[in-house]
Design a protein around this motif. Sequence first.
Motif, mmCIF file in Angstrom:
data_model
loop_
_atom_site.group_PDB
_atom_site.id
_atom_site.type_symbol
_atom_site.label_atom_id
_atom_site.label_comp_id
_atom_site.label_asym_id
_atom_site.label_seq_id
_atom_site.Cartn_x
_atom_site.Cartn_y
_atom_site.Cartn_z
ATOM 1 N N TRP A 222 2.850 4.749 -3.485
ATOM 2 C CA TRP A 222 2.894 3.617 -2.555
ATOM 3 C C TRP A 222 1.666 3.691 -1.658
ATOM 4 C CZ3 TRP A 222 7.241 6.599 -3.671
ATOM 5 C CH2 TRP A 222 8.379 5.948 -4.131
ATOM 6 N N PRO A 223 1.209 2.562 -1.117
ATOM 7 C CA PRO A 223 0.113 2.636 -0.134
ATOM 8 C C PRO A 223 0.536 3.568 0.995
ATOM 9 C CG PRO A 223 0.679 0.337 -0.623
ATOM 10 C CD PRO A 223 1.707 1.179 -1.302
ATOM 11 N N ILE A 224 -0.379 4.333 1.558
ATOM 12 C CA ILE A 224 -0.017 5.326 2.573
ATOM 13 C C ILE A 224 0.689 4.655 3.758
ATOM 14 C CG2 ILE A 224 -2.228 5.297 3.839
ATOM 15 C CD1 ILE A 224 -0.287 8.492 3.027
ATOM 16 N N GLU A 225 0.356 3.386 4.038
ATOM 17 C CA GLU A 225 1.004 2.691 5.156
ATOM 18 C C GLU A 225 2.509 2.537 4.909
ATOM 19 O OE1 GLU A 225 -1.532 1.304 3.306
ATOM 20 O OE2 GLU A 225 -3.072 2.115 4.649
ATOM 21 N N GLN A 226 2.918 2.609 3.625
ATOM 22 C CA GLN A 226 4.345 2.467 3.313
ATOM 23 C C GLN A 226 5.050 3.827 3.234
ATOM 24 O OE1 GLN A 226 4.912 -0.141 -0.109
ATOM 25 N NE2 GLN A 226 3.560 -1.682 0.774
ATOM 26 N N LEU A 227 4.372 4.876 3.707
ATOM 27 C CA LEU A 227 5.004 6.206 3.693
ATOM 28 C C LEU A 227 6.378 6.200 4.371
ATOM 29 C CD1 LEU A 227 3.460 9.690 4.179
ATOM 30 C CD2 LEU A 227 5.423 9.049 5.566
ATOM 31 N N PRO A 228 6.558 5.522 5.519
ATOM 32 C CA PRO A 228 7.901 5.550 6.130
ATOM 33 C C PRO A 228 8.983 4.993 5.207
ATOM 34 C CG PRO A 228 6.275 4.855 7.734
ATOM 35 C CD PRO A 228 5.575 4.880 6.396
ATOM 36 N N ILE A 293 11.537 -0.360 -3.547
ATOM 37 C CA ILE A 293 11.047 0.184 -2.278
ATOM 38 C C ILE A 293 9.595 -0.211 -2.077
ATOM 39 C CG2 ILE A 293 10.742 2.306 -0.918
ATOM 40 C CD1 ILE A 293 13.690 1.549 -1.833
ATOM 41 N N GLY A 294 9.319 -0.922 -0.985
ATOM 42 C CA GLY A 294 7.948 -1.334 -0.682
ATOM 43 C C GLY A 294 7.313 -2.026 -1.881
ATOM 44 N N THR A 295 6.028 -1.792 -2.034
ATOM 45 C CA THR A 295 5.316 -2.354 -3.194
ATOM 46 C C THR A 295 4.596 -1.213 -3.913
ATOM 47 O OG1 THR A 295 3.525 -2.845 -1.659
ATOM 48 C CG2 THR A 295 4.945 -4.678 -2.279
ATOM 49 N N PRO A 296 5.300 -0.544 -4.838
ATOM 50 C CA PRO A 296 4.667 0.588 -5.522
ATOM 51 C C PRO A 296 3.351 0.171 -6.190
ATOM 52 C CG PRO A 296 7.000 0.466 -6.093
ATOM 53 C CD PRO A 296 6.670 -0.795 -5.320
ATOM 54 N N LEU A 297 2.357 1.028 -6.043
ATOM 55 C CA LEU A 297 1.060 0.775 -6.689
ATOM 56 C C LEU A 297 1.097 1.192 -8.146
ATOM 57 C CD1 LEU A 297 -1.142 2.346 -3.867
ATOM 58 C CD2 LEU A 297 -0.951 -0.106 -4.399
ATOM 59 N N LEU A 298 1.963 2.170 -8.405
ATOM 60 C CA LEU A 298 2.051 2.717 -9.766
ATOM 61 C C LEU A 298 3.388 3.433 -9.910
ATOM 62 C CD1 LEU A 298 0.243 3.521 -12.381
ATOM 63 C CD2 LEU A 298 0.115 5.759 -11.277
ATOM 64 N N HIS A 299 4.060 3.214 -11.032
ATOM 65 C CA HIS A 299 5.212 4.051 -11.387
ATOM 66 C C HIS A 299 5.073 4.322 -12.868
ATOM 67 C CE1 HIS A 299 9.202 5.778 -11.518
ATOM 68 N NE2 HIS A 299 9.448 5.025 -12.594
ATOM 69 N N HIS A 300 4.794 5.543 -13.201
ATOM 70 C CA HIS A 300 4.529 5.830 -14.606
ATOM 71 C C HIS A 300 5.197 7.150 -14.974
ATOM 72 C CE1 HIS A 300 2.384 5.424 -18.399
ATOM 73 N NE2 HIS A 300 2.212 6.736 -18.339
ATOM 74 N N VAL A 301 6.388 7.060 -15.552
ATOM 75 C CA VAL A 301 7.129 8.267 -15.932
ATOM 76 C C VAL A 301 7.408 8.187 -17.425
ATOM 77 C CG1 VAL A 301 9.295 9.533 -15.621
ATOM 78 C CG2 VAL A 301 8.159 8.509 -13.636
ATOM 79 N N GLY A 302 7.021 9.212 -18.152
ATOM 80 C CA GLY A 302 7.220 9.221 -19.597
ATOM 81 C C GLY A 302 7.238 10.638 -20.129
ATOM 82 N N PRO A 303 7.393 10.776 -21.453
ATOM 83 C CA PRO A 303 7.544 12.114 -22.032
ATOM 84 C C PRO A 303 6.272 12.960 -21.918
ATOM 85 C CG PRO A 303 7.605 10.403 -23.746
ATOM 86 C CD PRO A 303 7.518 9.697 -22.442
ATOM 87 N N VAL A 304 6.430 14.156 -21.427
ATOM 88 C CA VAL A 304 5.314 15.104 -21.310
ATOM 89 C C VAL A 304 5.842 16.476 -21.720
ATOM 90 C CG1 VAL A 304 3.560 16.099 -19.778
ATOM 91 C CG2 VAL A 304 4.506 13.841 -19.248
#
Length: 465
Positions: A222-228, A293-304
């Motif tokens: 998330w943008p750091i401003e959305q940390l709360p 939650i807020g406006t995520p800049l990236l959500h990338h979860v996959g097999p590793v």
Amino acid sequence: MTTTTSLAEIARRDLADLNDRIVGPGDPAYDEARAVHNAMIDRHPALLVRCSSAEDVARAIAFARAHGAPIAVRGAGHNGGGLGVVDEGVVIDLAGITGIVIDSEAHTVRVGGGCTWGEVDRATAQHGRATPSGIISTTGVGGLTLGGGLGHLTRRFGLTIDSLLGADVVLADGSTVHASADEHPELFWALRGGGGNFGIVTSFEFRTHPIGTAVMAGPTFWPIEQLPDAMRFYREFAPSAPRAVNGFFAAMTVPPADMFPAELHLRKVAAVMWCVVGSEEEATRLLAPVHDIGTPLLHHVGPVPHPALQSLFDGLYPKGLQYYWRADFVNELSDELIDQHLTWGQKLPTMLSAMHLYPIDGAAHDVANTDTAFSYRDAQYAEVILGADPDPANADAIRDWTVGYWEVTHPYSAGGAYVNFMMDEGQDRVHATYRDNYDRLARIKTQYDPDNVFHVNQNIHPTTT
Ligand SMILES: Cc1cc2nc3c(=O)[nH]c(=O)nc-3n(C[C@H](O)[C@H](O)[C@H](O)COP(=O)(O)OP(=O)(O)OC[C@H]3O[C@@H](n4cnc5c(N)ncnc54)[C@H](O)[C@@H]3O)c2cc1C
């Protein structure tokens, strides 16, 4: 004219058959050999002994004691405070004590005291299994385990010490014992969180756990401003999520790496680094709430594959950077504390500096505070504030930011800190960290190391000194 014989020269004479594994000042290999992970640490030992067996270790201990030299024990040298090296002393380097033996029926792995976690992870992954460790593959098994061990698999399988079944230990008097639930049980209790205070471990035996061919891993930014918003979500979501879900929270800068979109490079973000032990469908379902939650800049979860996850950050945090550490255990993320995280997260001084909050609940909470030396089982998070940068000219800046951040957040903490995230912070901090377990640790120290031979660590004082 008088000439003095250096301790390294005496060692070459007294330990003649170890000659080619002794490194002293003036040797071409000396500077490389004495360097630890943290380049802020610049210590000059009298000599280093590169051991390859328990017998070598016992002889090196006896030599150092005979000459009144302090001893530092080196696993992989990752310790932030530089506990793997000591001025004017003898470094007992365990890197040559390797060997990994898997028992695929008993689901255990026996590991040499000088191995790194990457070596262990690669071996156990061949059987679809893992022992919980940290988040970097080059970390030593020895230091991480003896301090407790927390990382991507903590909520699912507990701390690293919760999978420890036994250890071969060379004691201060040179004798070797096996510590387990049945043999030297008090020593075994102390090894699980009490650090390198009690002896030198030349072999660890761990339980392994099923993880399949891959875990589901990746970040949400998330943008750091959305940390709360992100942290308020995290404080509700993470403790109530199934144990299969682990996520450590971070205030960080997105590295300019190909795996991230170019427009995010060098952007300060609030992040959670997820690791789900389960299928991709499960991970998608369990982590679905993050999108609201807020406006995520990236959500990338996959097999590793687990070994790949463990080495994901190796390149970011290599040996030779300036590192400055401060830490605390934390129970509650109050709104006031979150405001401080926002303020200091926005002031990250360099690309590699970060604040991480590691969960220590889930399976780690199945074990009581007094069941092992690790006394903060009931804490919710282990926080670490890490100033890091390649340039020594930035050493003051990263130190000032780390200390400033810690000073405003420490009043909200549970008291002590995870020993493996501490630098040299004095005896009060060690007491605060072991709290009710300290006196028992001191009794065990008195029994196994009454002369405090092993004192280059977060030191437990024997009751006799
Ligand atoms: C980039 C980075 C990331 C990290 N991430 C994590 C993480 O995710 N989770 C986590 O829990 N920790 C983490 N750590 C902290 C790490 O656990 C500690 O730095 C730990 O001390 C490293 O172990 P080592 O053996 O490499 O250390 P060393 O510096 O070699 O030794 C540290 C201490 O352990 C003792 N010791 C080491 N091996 C033995 C042994 N075999 N017998 C007796 N004493 C021994 C030494 O005497 C010394 O006091 C990280 C550290 C770094 C630098």
